[in-house]
Motif scaffolding. Structure first.
Motif, PDB file in Angstrom:
ATOM      1  N   ARG A 182       0.847  -1.208   0.000  1.00 13.74           N
ATOM      2  CA  ARG A 182       0.000   0.000   0.000  1.00 13.74           C
ATOM      3  C   ARG A 182       0.876   1.248   0.000  1.00 13.74           C
ATOM      4  NH1 ARG A 182      -5.142  -1.427   1.231  1.00 13.74           N
ATOM      5  NH2 ARG A 182      -5.441  -3.559   1.958  1.00 13.74           N
ATOM      6  N   ASN A 196      -9.519   1.858   1.463  1.00 16.89           N
ATOM      7  CA  ASN A 196      -8.952   0.992   2.516  1.00 16.89           C
ATOM      8  C   ASN A 196      -9.472   1.388   3.907  1.00 16.89           C
ATOM      9  OD1 ASN A 196      -6.434   2.411   4.056  1.00 16.89           O
ATOM     10  ND2 ASN A 196      -6.668   3.233   1.989  1.00 16.89           N
ATOM     11  N   ASP A 254      -9.938  -4.164  -3.543  1.00 12.16           N
ATOM     12  CA  ASP A 254      -9.097  -4.230  -2.342  1.00 12.16           C
ATOM     13  C   ASP A 254      -9.741  -5.238  -1.384  1.00 12.16           C
ATOM     14  OD1 ASP A 254      -7.163  -3.759  -0.420  1.00 12.16           O
ATOM     15  OD2 ASP A 254      -7.611  -1.624  -0.171  1.00 12.16           O
ATOM     16  N   MET A 296      -9.363  -6.954   2.959  1.00 11.21           N
ATOM     17  CA  MET A 296      -8.700  -6.896   4.265  1.00 11.21           C
ATOM     18  C   MET A 296      -9.160  -8.076   5.112  1.00 11.21           C
ATOM     19  SD  MET A 296      -8.416  -3.334   6.324  1.00 11.21           S
ATOM     20  CE  MET A 296      -7.830  -2.326   4.972  1.00 11.21           C
TER      21      MET A 296
END
Ligand code: AMP
Length: 269
Positions: A179, A205, A265, A267
């Protein structure tokens, strides 16, 4: 020693078999070029695992639908090769379409169960195209290990499944997401973004992080996902393809649009 360049089937075969004869293990990093620090972190991981690292640069037509960005995808093989030489890669493989698809683009290998949903709901052709090209590249490079980024988390699972299904003895290594200082996942497609779009992109993010933290705190999954989708829109994303929690992967994954650019993206919890 400088970086070796291969363009043809014979060249890559000769380079790899020479390295093998010298007793070296082969690491492989497939890319579409327009390289950034995320790609280089994969090269670094490959160099930690293997003696001789091949990086391919090939913008694969079979993973783009006709309306997608195949034609405007950034291509800069000379600059990429310089970066790879500096990063210590052993060989850059720059095939053209005829090298990868000498007898047409049909492929018996299809993406498996990991391809269901998420990306496939919006890019139905995508993972079959990825499996088509990666299986061909594996056949040409015959690596001991190959490194893929968690940036494309679903893709990483699809590749693991493919290797298992084909019984290949290739170790698949997943690399953490690289990132920028704002947390934006590095991507070749970030180059498409205007400065206003970039400042919106940098919020993706944060929305994922909020969602992950809410899930960790035990909040209701459906509510958290609805709030995340809403947050993306209110932060300036024009369209949200998905933002979803995938329990098997303990991960929140998202895809959203800024103008003509689609960003993804994810996570982990
Ligand atoms: P691409 O050139 O975009 O097809 O990506 C080639 C490889 O680099 C894939 O395995 C991607 O998952 C990986 N990659 C791309 N961006 C990143 C990033 N920001 N962090 C880690 N890996 C990445």
């Amino acid at each position: 020693m400088g970086i070796l360049t291969a363009r043809t089937r014979d060249e890559i075969a000769a380079i790899v078999s020479k390295a093998r004869q010298d007793g070296q293990t082969i690491g492989f990093v497939p890319t579409m070029g327009a390289l950034h620090a995320g790609h280089l972190s994969l090269v670094k991981l490959a160099l930690e695992k293997c003696d001789f690292v091949v990086v391919s640069i090939f913008v694969n037509p079979t993973q783009f639908a006709p309306h997608e960005d195949f034609d405007r995808y950034p291509r800069m093989p000379e600059a990429d090769s310089l970066m790879l030489a500096e990063a210590g890669a052993s060989c850059v493989f720059l095939p053209d379409e005829a090298v990868i698809y000498p007898d047409g683009k049909d492929c018996a290998v299809k993406a498996g169960a990991a391809a269901k949903g998420l990306e496939t709901d919006f890019r139905p052709h995508f993972f079959d195209g990825v499996v088509n090209v990666v299986s061909r590249l594996f056949d040409l490079v015959k690596p001991d290990a190959a490194v893929f980024g968690q940036k494309d988390f679903q893709q990483l699972q699809v590749i693991r499944e493919m290797v298992e299904a084909l019984g290949l003895s290739i170790e698949i290594v997943g690399a953490p997401i690289a990132r920028d200082e704002s947390g934006l996942a590095l991507s070749s497609r970030n180059a498409y973004l205007s400065s206003e779009e970039l400042s919106v992109a940098r919020r993706l993010n944060k929305v994922l992080l909020d969602a992950v933290q809410a899930l960790r705190a035990g909040e209701d999954q459906d509510e958290v996902m609805a709030e995340a989708a809403q947050a993306l829109v209110s932060n300036g994303f024009e369209k949200v393809d998905y933002v979803r929690f995938k329990p098997e992967w303990q991960r929140v994954l998202a895809a959203a649009w800024l103008g003509k650019t689609r960003l993804i993206d994810n996570m982990g919890l």
